[in-house]
Design a protein around this motif. Structure first.
Motif, PDB file in Angstrom:
ATOM      1  N   PHE A 151      20.754 -10.312   0.474  1.00 53.15           N
ATOM      2  CA  PHE A 151      20.429 -10.389   1.787  1.00 53.15           C
ATOM      3  C   PHE A 151      19.589 -11.746   2.305  1.00 53.15           C
ATOM      4  O   PHE A 151      18.578 -11.904   1.399  1.00 53.15           O
ATOM      5  N   SER A 152      20.030 -12.321   3.527  1.00 54.38           N
ATOM      6  CA  SER A 152      19.514 -13.368   3.986  1.00 54.38           C
ATOM      7  C   SER A 152      18.141 -13.373   4.290  1.00 54.38           C
ATOM      8  O   SER A 152      17.260 -14.244   4.455  1.00 54.38           O
ATOM      9  N   TYR A 153      17.890 -12.264   5.080  1.00 56.00           N
ATOM     10  CA  TYR A 153      16.534 -12.065   5.885  1.00 56.00           C
ATOM     11  C   TYR A 153      15.975 -10.521   5.321  1.00 56.00           C
ATOM     12  O   TYR A 153      16.613  -9.648   5.479  1.00 56.00           O
ATOM     13  N   LEU A 154      14.811 -10.518   4.819  1.00 55.56           N
ATOM     14  CA  LEU A 154      14.061  -9.660   4.472  1.00 55.56           C
ATOM     15  C   LEU A 154      13.134  -9.227   4.983  1.00 55.56           C
ATOM     16  O   LEU A 154      11.793 -10.011   5.036  1.00 55.56           O
ATOM     17  N   ALA A 155      12.546  -8.081   5.757  1.00 54.31           N
ATOM     18  CA  ALA A 155      11.630  -7.604   6.107  1.00 54.31           C
ATOM     19  C   ALA A 155      10.914  -6.408   5.422  1.00 54.31           C
ATOM     20  O   ALA A 155      11.453  -5.759   4.756  1.00 54.31           O
ATOM     21  N   MET A 156       9.686  -5.894   5.691  1.00 53.79           N
ATOM     22  CA  MET A 156       9.085  -4.866   5.231  1.00 53.79           C
ATOM     23  C   MET A 156       8.142  -4.090   5.998  1.00 53.79           C
ATOM     24  O   MET A 156       7.718  -4.640   6.782  1.00 53.79           O
ATOM     25  N   GLU A 157       8.165  -2.570   5.774  1.00 53.48           N
ATOM     26  CA  GLU A 157       7.376  -1.822   6.521  1.00 53.48           C
ATOM     27  C   GLU A 157       6.728  -0.737   5.890  1.00 53.48           C
ATOM     28  O   GLU A 157       7.191   0.071   5.247  1.00 53.48           O
ATOM     29  N   VAL A 158       5.492  -1.515   5.030  1.00 51.28           N
ATOM     30  CA  VAL A 158       4.740  -0.505   3.865  1.00 51.28           C
ATOM     31  C   VAL A 158       3.414  -0.642   4.234  1.00 51.28           C
ATOM     32  O   VAL A 158       2.935  -0.738   5.228  1.00 51.28           O
ATOM     33  N   GLN A 159       2.523  -0.120   3.309  1.00 51.67           N
ATOM     34  CA  GLN A 159       0.892  -0.174   3.362  1.00 51.67           C
ATOM     35  C   GLN A 159       0.606  -1.448   3.796  1.00 51.67           C
ATOM     36  O   GLN A 159       1.198  -2.474   3.429  1.00 51.67           O
ATOM     37  N   PRO A 160      -0.280  -1.600   4.428  1.00 52.50           N
ATOM     38  CA  PRO A 160      -0.943  -2.889   4.607  1.00 52.50           C
ATOM     39  C   PRO A 160      -1.513  -3.376   3.527  1.00 52.50           C
ATOM     40  O   PRO A 160      -2.113  -2.813   2.566  1.00 52.50           O
ATOM     41  N   LEU A 161      -1.295  -4.671   3.257  1.00 54.51           N
ATOM     42  CA  LEU A 161      -1.966  -5.385   1.923  1.00 54.51           C
ATOM     43  C   LEU A 161      -2.778  -6.547   2.252  1.00 54.51           C
ATOM     44  O   LEU A 161      -3.335  -6.945   3.556  1.00 54.51           O
ATOM     45  N   GLU A 162      -3.300  -7.151   1.105  1.00 56.08           N
ATOM     46  CA  GLU A 162      -4.285  -8.199   1.531  1.00 56.08           C
ATOM     47  C   GLU A 162      -3.321  -9.789   1.841  1.00 56.08           C
ATOM     48  O   GLU A 162      -2.290  -9.595   1.441  1.00 56.08           O
ATOM     49  N   GLU A 163      -4.284 -10.540   2.149  1.00 51.29           N
ATOM     50  CA  GLU A 163      -3.384 -11.693   2.623  1.00 51.29           C
ATOM     51  C   GLU A 163      -2.873 -12.564   1.456  1.00 51.29           C
ATOM     52  O   GLU A 163      -1.476 -12.916   1.529  1.00 51.29           O
ATOM     53  N   ALA A 164      -3.637 -12.628   0.223  1.00 50.90           N
ATOM     54  CA  ALA A 164      -3.026 -13.095  -0.868  1.00 50.90           C
ATOM     55  C   ALA A 164      -1.593 -12.444  -1.360  1.00 50.90           C
ATOM     56  O   ALA A 164      -0.896 -13.082  -1.850  1.00 50.90           O
ATOM     57  N   GLU A 165      -1.606 -11.169  -1.321  1.00 50.72           N
ATOM     58  CA  GLU A 165      -0.571 -10.412  -1.473  1.00 50.72           C
ATOM     59  C   GLU A 165       0.693 -10.467  -0.787  1.00 50.72           C
ATOM     60  O   GLU A 165       1.793 -10.628  -1.179  1.00 50.72           O
ATOM     61  N   TYR A 166       0.220 -10.760   0.622  1.00 52.70           N
ATOM     62  CA  TYR A 166       1.619 -11.116   1.405  1.00 52.70           C
ATOM     63  C   TYR A 166       1.876 -12.614   1.093  1.00 52.70           C
ATOM     64  O   TYR A 166       3.364 -12.857   1.202  1.00 52.70           O
TER      65      TYR A 166
END
Length: 370
Positions: A151-166
């Motif tokens: 897929f060309s465009y990938l979004a997520m809806e999961v648990q909040p993560l840390e800035e470095a993980e994003y």
């Protein structure tokens, strides 16, 4: 500085009463302005604006065509897991619900990707329950590159993560993240989030700040309509958007407005929003902000989605399955909630084309965002 700092200066009841006190004169003043502010938004979502819904709809449609033309972006959710370590009163995945649990393996993910590609999608939203250990960064590090190949465009809806993980996930192909506060009323939030990491109201509230600092292309926000007064929650969504655009101008933003849907163990809505009021809210968001993307999911009925499309909607899901493995191996008992629009992707696309719009199966490339 983060949005939670601003949120601490606001009083829920004061804002609720302020919205209710708006008059027809306030509405007319807002409708006459070329650029609206948050006080105008209060008027546009107030009961006083109901009599002017036709005017709002006409202006919202014109603004949307001017900015987005006659195009509608299509995406589809891919549920990777229904494991969850939170107890939430409104969600079918809540850890307290006695449902079958499933997390997709690499082979099962590949099967889902092929099934989804067969429906023509090129923009996908990955969804999981919130389980840091079994469906956390280790799982995402394996899954994202494999899915991104399709897929060309990938979004997520999961648990909040840390800035470095994003930031790390961005390097693996992540383009967008949707994170909904559910409700901006801390007391009500506590009533519905009983156990697990999601009980941390402030950490969730500042997730969009961490996303923007990590350089994520698009950030989706919103409230779950029905947990508390929809007008007040919607005002906080608008003020959150206003803060994010002023603070992190390099990211794009989207708003969703999901209404509570039936699911295992679900609570009854505290605030019921009818279809006319949802139209009012969609138009109010567009009149406030000409750039924000407005997304409408399959929670809504086919008739409603077809009717409201021209008024401000820029993004729609289609053919959604809300359970892991739903496209290659449909098991309804695993679903997060029951969808309302059960049409195929082709049928939804045909309805969109019949309304005079072009379907865009792929989101913007990040290279186009500057």
């Amino acid at each position: 500085m983060s949005f939670s700092t601003y949120w601490e200066t606001q009083d829920w009841d004061d804002i609720r009463l302020s919205i209710g006190a708006k008059t027809e004169a306030d509405v007319l003043r807002a409708l006459a302005k070329p650029k609206r502010d948050l006080e105008d938004f209060k008027a546009l979502i107030s009961p006083a604006a109901d009599a002017h819904l036709e005017n709002m709809a006409q202006q919202a449609a014109a603004l949307t065509r001017r900015r987005f033309g006659y195009t509608v972006n299509f995406y589809v959710p891919l549920y990777l897991s229904n494991l969850c370590a939170n107890a939430c009163t409104y969600c079918g995945f809540s850890m307290e619900n006695r449902i079958k649990r499933r997390t997709l393996s690499a082979d099962e993910i590949e099967r889902e990707c092929h099934a989804i590609k067969g429906m023509n999608f090129d923009s996908i939203l990955l969804v999981t329950g919130e389980h840091q250990t079994k469906v956390g960064m280790a799982y995402f590090r394996e899954a994202l590159p494999a899915i991104k190949r399709h897929f060309s465009y990938l979004a997520m809806e999961v648990q909040p993560l840390e800035e470095a993980e994003y930031a790390e996930l961005k390097g693996l192909g992540l383009d967008a993240v949707m994170v909904y506060q559910e409700t901006y009323n801390r007391a009500t939030y506590g009533e519905h989030h009983l156990r697990g990491n999601k009980t941390d109201f402030a950490y969730r509230l500042d997730t969009a700040d961490r996303l923007a600092r990590a350089g994520i292309d698009k950030i989706g926000i919103g409230a779950l309509i029905g947990l508390d007064d929809w007008r007040t929650d919607s005002f906080f969504v608008a003020s959150h958007l206003d803060y994010l655009e002023r603070t992190y101008w390099r990211s794009r933003y989207s708003i969703s407005f999901p209404r509570l849907r039936p699911c295992e163990g679900a609570v009854q809505p505290k605030s019921v929003m009818n279809d006319r009021q949802l139209v009012q809210l969609i138009c109010a968001y567009r009149l406030l902000n000409q750039e924000v993307e407005l997304s409408l999911s399959t929670r809504e009925s086919p008739a409603f989605r077809d009717k409201v499309l021209p008024l401000g909607i820029t993004t729609m899901s289609a053919a959604s399955k809300t359970q892991p493995g739903g496209y290659a191996d449909d098991e309804p008992e695993l679903e997060q909630f029951a969808v309302s629009d059960e049409r195929s992707a082709a049928a939804v696309a045909q309805a969109v084309k019949a309304a005079g719009f072009d379907v865009v199966w792929k989101d913007w490339d990040p290279s186009y965002s500057g």
